[in-house]
Design an enzyme around this catalytic site. Sequence first.
Site, short mmCIF file in Angstrom:
data_model
loop_
_atom_site.label_atom_id
_atom_site.label_comp_id
_atom_site.label_asym_id
_atom_site.label_seq_id
_atom_site.Cartn_x
_atom_site.Cartn_y
_atom_site.Cartn_z
N THR A 1 1.96 3.12 -2.58
CA THR A 1 1.61 3.63 -4.04
C THR A 1 -0.20 4.95 -2.79
O THR A 1 -0.07 5.99 -2.82
CB THR A 1 0.62 3.22 -5.36
OG1 THR A 1 2.16 3.14 -5.55
CG2 THR A 1 0.53 4.14 -5.55
N GLY B 1 0.44 -1.20 -0.26
CA GLY B 1 0.57 0.11 -0.13
C GLY B 1 0.94 1.16 -0.48
O GLY B 1 0.60 2.16 0.57
N GLY C 1 9.57 4.20 -2.55
CA GLY C 1 10.12 3.30 -2.71
C GLY C 1 9.49 2.01 -3.63
O GLY C 1 8.73 2.71 -4.35
N GLY D 1 9.77 -2.23 -3.47
CA GLY D 1 9.19 -3.29 -2.57
C GLY D 1 9.38 -2.68 -1.15
O GLY D 1 9.20 -1.75 -0.96
N LYS E 1 8.41 9.06 -7.61
CA LYS E 1 8.88 6.74 -7.60
C LYS E 1 9.81 7.40 -8.43
O LYS E 1 10.23 6.81 -9.76
CB LYS E 1 7.20 6.56 -8.32
CG LYS E 1 7.72 4.45 -8.55
CD LYS E 1 7.07 4.16 -7.06
CE LYS E 1 7.27 2.31 -7.81
NZ LYS E 1 6.75 2.24 -6.59
N1 LIG Z 1 -6.91 0.04 2.06
C1 LIG Z 1 -6.96 -0.84 1.15
N2 LIG Z 1 -8.21 -0.86 0.91
C2 LIG Z 1 -8.68 -1.40 -0.41
N3 LIG Z 1 -7.56 -1.36 -1.14
C3 LIG Z 1 -6.07 -1.46 -1.49
C4 LIG Z 1 -6.17 -1.15 0.30
N4 LIG Z 1 -4.59 -0.64 0.08
C5 LIG Z 1 -3.49 -1.51 -0.92
N5 LIG Z 1 -5.14 -1.19 -2.08
C6 LIG Z 1 -4.87 -2.19 -3.24
O1 LIG Z 1 -3.40 -3.31 -2.64
C7 LIG Z 1 -2.41 -3.09 -3.91
C8 LIG Z 1 -1.74 -2.91 -3.50
O2 LIG Z 1 -1.43 -1.21 -3.12
P1 LIG Z 1 -0.51 -0.85 -4.10
O3 LIG Z 1 -0.49 -0.13 -4.98
O4 LIG Z 1 -0.37 1.28 -2.63
O5 LIG Z 1 1.02 -0.93 -3.08
P2 LIG Z 1 2.89 -0.81 -3.45
O6 LIG Z 1 3.18 -1.25 -1.56
O7 LIG Z 1 2.20 0.56 -3.94
O8 LIG Z 1 2.96 -1.42 -4.29
P3 LIG Z 1 4.79 -1.51 -5.24
O9 LIG Z 1 5.74 -2.75 -4.14
O10 LIG Z 1 4.15 -1.96 -6.49
O11 LIG Z 1 5.08 0.32 -5.54
C9 LIG Z 1 -3.35 -1.93 -5.24
O12 LIG Z 1 -4.22 -3.35 -6.03
C10 LIG Z 1 -4.48 -1.26 -4.20
O13 LIG Z 1 -4.73 -0.20 -4.71
MG LIG Z 2 3.71 1.17 -5.29
#
Ligand SMILES: Nc1ncnc2c1ncn2[C@@H]1O[C@H](COP(=O)(O)OP(=O)(O)OP(=O)(O)O)[C@@H](O)[C@H]1O
Ligand SMILES: [Mg+2]
Length: 246
Positions: free
Chosen positions: A17, A15, A121, A123, A38
């Site tokens: 992003t 999560g 970041g 990952g 990013k």
């Molecule tokens: N609180 C939440 N409720 C519902 N869905 C969520 C929630 N937080 C994140 N998601 C969903 O989970 C997925 C991963 O979230 P996000 O893209 O923010 O992760 P990330 O850590 O940025 O991933 P990456 O390592 O690819 O950058 C996305 O599809 C996002 O829409």
């Molecule tokens: Mg992300």
Amino acid sequence: MKHGLAVIGTDTGVGKTLITARLCLAARQLGIDCVPMKPVQTGAHRMPDGRLPSPDLEWILAVLGLNPLSEDRNRMNPYTFEMAASPHLAAEMSGEIPDRRRILEAYDELSAGHDATIVEGAGGLMVPFGRDWMLADLLVDLNLPVVVVARAGLGTLNHTLLTLEAIRTRGLTVAGVILNQLSSNRMEVIETDNVRVLQELGDVPVWGTMPYWDDLDDKTEPDIVRRWLMSQIPELSRQVSLYLLK
Ligand SMILES: Nc1ncnc2c1ncn2[C@@H]1O[C@H](COP(=O)(O)OP(=O)(O)OP(=O)(O)O)[C@@H](O)[C@H]1O
Ligand SMILES: [Mg+2]
């Protein structure tokens, strides 16, 4: 002095992003011209016109209602790769290896034109960006306070405590932890205890917990995402003001 935060995860897909967008919104609501960055994106899709935009950056910009010119957009995302893999591998497969100095230059140029920059970041902390360096090395160079995003439920204690230790070992400051409910399948007793253990054993402020949002998918309108995000963890305004206000 330049203002910024680094948002890192305990893992991919926790999560970062979503939380980066939330933090930028909190800052912007305080009147701070805060922009996302990013540095390295993997798993991008090529457009018919040949461009390879960063899905994370473009999603955040849409939620913020920003449409920067290409110069600033390139600074916000110096490297994008198609392969959905660790940055070092995605980069090797593309033939273009990320240059840390170029990322630092992009950060400096970006932050010179804005009040604050929030860097997402890729990952987790020790994800390799090249054969001989990893995200942690970039964070040391950037020297920004770090916000750790972690899942709210079972399995988060080990990952988060390891991440906190590795950040501090490098002399960096942990600003706080934000927990994210990644599924509707929750155990409240575990989540409540996780907050307590992280604050006590991890010696870190937990800035809040982002609730699970069932309606969120790739097609959710950015305006709806913005309104929803703004209504979550209102106390983030105070935390953001501590770090990003002049
Ligand atoms: N609180 C939440 N409720 C519902 N869905 C969520 C929630 N937080 C994140 N998601 C969903 O989970 C997925 C991963 O979230 P996000 O893209 O923010 O992760 P990330 O850590 O940025 O991933 P990456 O390592 O690819 O950058 C996305 O599809 C996002 O829409
Ligand atoms: Mg992300």
